[in-house]
Each structure stands twice: as C-alpha cells, then as structure tokens.
Scaffold this motif. Structure first.
Motif, PDB file in Angstrom:
ATOM      1  N   HIS A  94       0.715  -1.121  -0.049  1.00  0.00           N
ATOM      2  CA  HIS A  94       0.130  -0.055  -0.338  1.00  0.00           C
ATOM      3  C   HIS A  94       0.824   1.289  -0.031  1.00  0.00           C
ATOM      4  N   GLU A  95       0.387   2.317  -0.527  1.00  0.00           N
ATOM      5  CA  GLU A  95       1.028   3.595  -0.777  1.00  0.00           C
ATOM      6  C   GLU A  95       0.563   4.549   0.159  1.00  0.00           C
ATOM      7  N   THR A  96       1.293   5.268   0.651  1.00  0.00           N
ATOM      8  CA  THR A  96       1.019   6.287   1.567  1.00  0.00           C
ATOM      9  C   THR A  96       1.729   7.862   1.248  1.00  0.00           C
ATOM     10  N   SER A  97       1.354   8.858   1.558  1.00  0.00           N
ATOM     11  CA  SER A  97       2.091   9.823   1.435  1.00  0.00           C
ATOM     12  C   SER A  97       3.297  10.247   2.407  1.00  0.00           C
ATOM     13  N   ARG A  98       4.330  10.526   2.098  1.00  0.00           N
ATOM     14  CA  ARG A  98       5.271  10.720   2.956  1.00  0.00           C
ATOM     15  C   ARG A  98       5.220  12.037   4.031  1.00  0.00           C
ATOM     16  N   SER A  99       4.502  12.891   3.445  1.00  0.00           N
ATOM     17  CA  SER A  99       4.347  14.165   3.864  1.00  0.00           C
ATOM     18  C   SER A  99       3.256  15.008   3.405  1.00  0.00           C
ATOM     19  N   ALA A 100       2.414  15.627   4.597  1.00  0.00           N
ATOM     20  CA  ALA A 100       1.333  16.505   4.143  1.00  0.00           C
ATOM     21  C   ALA A 100       1.524  17.795   3.385  1.00  0.00           C
ATOM     22  N   VAL A 101       2.882  18.437   3.815  1.00  0.00           N
ATOM     23  CA  VAL A 101       3.348  19.776   3.109  1.00  0.00           C
ATOM     24  C   VAL A 101       4.492  19.501   2.458  1.00  0.00           C
ATOM     25  N   THR A 102       4.265  20.100   1.178  1.00  0.00           N
ATOM     26  CA  THR A 102       5.685  20.065   0.432  1.00  0.00           C
ATOM     27  C   THR A 102       6.131  21.501   0.083  1.00  0.00           C
ATOM     28  N   LEU A 103       7.352  21.777   0.665  1.00  0.00           N
ATOM     29  CA  LEU A 103       7.935  23.017   0.508  1.00  0.00           C
ATOM     30  C   LEU A 103       8.801  23.198  -0.762  1.00  0.00           C
ATOM     31  N   GLY A 104       9.100  22.264  -1.619  1.00  0.00           N
ATOM     32  CA  GLY A 104       9.741  22.303  -2.831  1.00  0.00           C
ATOM     33  C   GLY A 104      11.262  22.183  -2.468  1.00  0.00           C
ATOM     34  N   ASP A 105      11.871  22.207  -1.090  1.00  0.00           N
ATOM     35  CA  ASP A 105      13.001  22.233  -0.802  1.00  0.00           C
ATOM     36  C   ASP A 105      13.648  20.672  -1.250  1.00  0.00           C
ATOM     37  N   GLU A 106      14.633  20.545  -1.558  1.00  0.00           N
ATOM     38  CA  GLU A 106      15.190  19.170  -2.177  1.00  0.00           C
ATOM     39  C   GLU A 106      15.254  18.049  -0.857  1.00  0.00           C
ATOM     40  N   ASP A 107      15.338  18.793   0.415  1.00  0.00           N
ATOM     41  CA  ASP A 107      15.719  17.988   1.578  1.00  0.00           C
ATOM     42  C   ASP A 107      14.154  17.593   2.255  1.00  0.00           C
ATOM     43  N   THR A 108      13.092  18.179   1.603  1.00  0.00           N
ATOM     44  CA  THR A 108      11.929  17.864   1.998  1.00  0.00           C
ATOM     45  C   THR A 108      11.423  16.757   1.733  1.00  0.00           C
ATOM     46  N   GLU A 109      10.649  16.070   2.607  1.00  0.00           N
ATOM     47  CA  GLU A 109       9.797  14.665   2.234  1.00  0.00           C
ATOM     48  C   GLU A 109       8.806  15.132   1.235  1.00  0.00           C
ATOM     49  N   SER A 110       8.690  14.246   0.247  1.00  0.00           N
ATOM     50  CA  SER A 110       7.581  14.567  -0.491  1.00  0.00           C
ATOM     51  C   SER A 110       7.065  13.305  -1.515  1.00  0.00           C
ATOM     52  N   GLY A 111       6.051  13.268  -2.091  1.00  0.00           N
ATOM     53  CA  GLY A 111       5.719  12.147  -2.896  1.00  0.00           C
ATOM     54  C   GLY A 111       5.156  11.223  -1.968  1.00  0.00           C
ATOM     55  N   THR A 112       5.543   9.613  -2.393  1.00  0.00           N
ATOM     56  CA  THR A 112       4.824   8.807  -2.108  1.00  0.00           C
ATOM     57  C   THR A 112       5.825   7.515  -1.294  1.00  0.00           C
ATOM     58  N   ARG A 113       5.437   6.670  -0.548  1.00  0.00           N
ATOM     59  CA  ARG A 113       6.116   5.752   0.151  1.00  0.00           C
ATOM     60  C   ARG A 113       5.346   4.381  -0.147  1.00  0.00           C
ATOM     61  N   LEU A 114       5.970   3.502  -0.362  1.00  0.00           N
ATOM     62  CA  LEU A 114       5.410   1.694  -0.546  1.00  0.00           C
ATOM     63  C   LEU A 114       5.715   1.311   0.493  1.00  0.00           C
ATOM     64  N   HIS A 115       4.826   0.567   1.030  1.00  0.00           N
ATOM     65  CA  HIS A 115       4.907  -0.675   2.312  1.00  0.00           C
ATOM     66  C   HIS A 115       4.651  -1.902   1.763  1.00  0.00           C
ATOM     67  N   VAL A 116       5.393  -2.752   1.875  1.00  0.00           N
ATOM     68  CA  VAL A 116       5.168  -3.986   1.306  1.00  0.00           C
ATOM     69  C   VAL A 116       5.430  -5.211   2.421  1.00  0.00           C
TER      70      VAL A 116
END
Length: 93
Positions: A21-43
């Motif tokens: 299942h996929e979940t969002s890594r972060s509710a807020v994306t600031l555009g900084d390359e160190d900021t978590e964004s996108g999706t994570r996959l739990h297998v």
C-alpha cells in the motif's frame, strides 16, 4: 528483495501472500530538495508461510525498483493479494 531470490531458488509450488500500500510521506511539500514529498510504498510478503518480508520504500528510485520486483514476483510464483492484517496474523503464529 530477498523474497524474489528465494522464489527463484525454489521455483516449485511457491505461493506468496502479498500486501502493498502507498501512503503520502508528507502532508506539506515546501519544494526544498531535503523536504519529504511524494509517496512511500509499504510491502509485506510471506512465502509458503515460512519466509516473511517487510519493508517501507521512501526513496523514489527504490520505490520504482520495488514495484518492478513485485511484478517479477508475480511472474515467478502464485501471488495472492491479502490484507496487511492477514499477513500479520500468519506471522504471529
């Protein structure tokens, strides 16, 4: 993914219970390359009720590789998609 290698070794009558299942890594994306964004996959996967595998993929490259390995696994063994709870119950036995 170790479970893919195990299936390749056995090749006979392998059955894999799989939950992903996929979940969002972060509710807020600031555009900084160190900021978590996108999706994570739990297998979570269980091979023949003996080999248990669980991992969370957060890196986009590893996430894509994991999806590729899951597709490979589906070609190598009988794969049954199950709930996370079902795998957890079988592992606890």
């Amino acid at each position: 993914m170790e479970i893919v290698e195990a299936v390749k070794k056995e090749r006979n009558g392998n059955k894999v219970l799989l939950n992903q299942h996929e979940t969002s890594r972060s509710a807020v994306t600031l555009g900084d390359e160190d900021t978590e964004s996108g999706t994570r996959l739990h297998v979570k996967a269980l091979l023949n009720d003996t080999l248990y595998y669980s991992e969370v993929f957060t890196d986009d490259t590893l996430y894509e590789e994991a999806n590729g390995l899951i597709q490979e696994l589906k070609g190598l063994a009988e794969v049954e998609l199950v709930s996370e709870e079902e795998i957890d119950q079988l592992v606890k036995k």
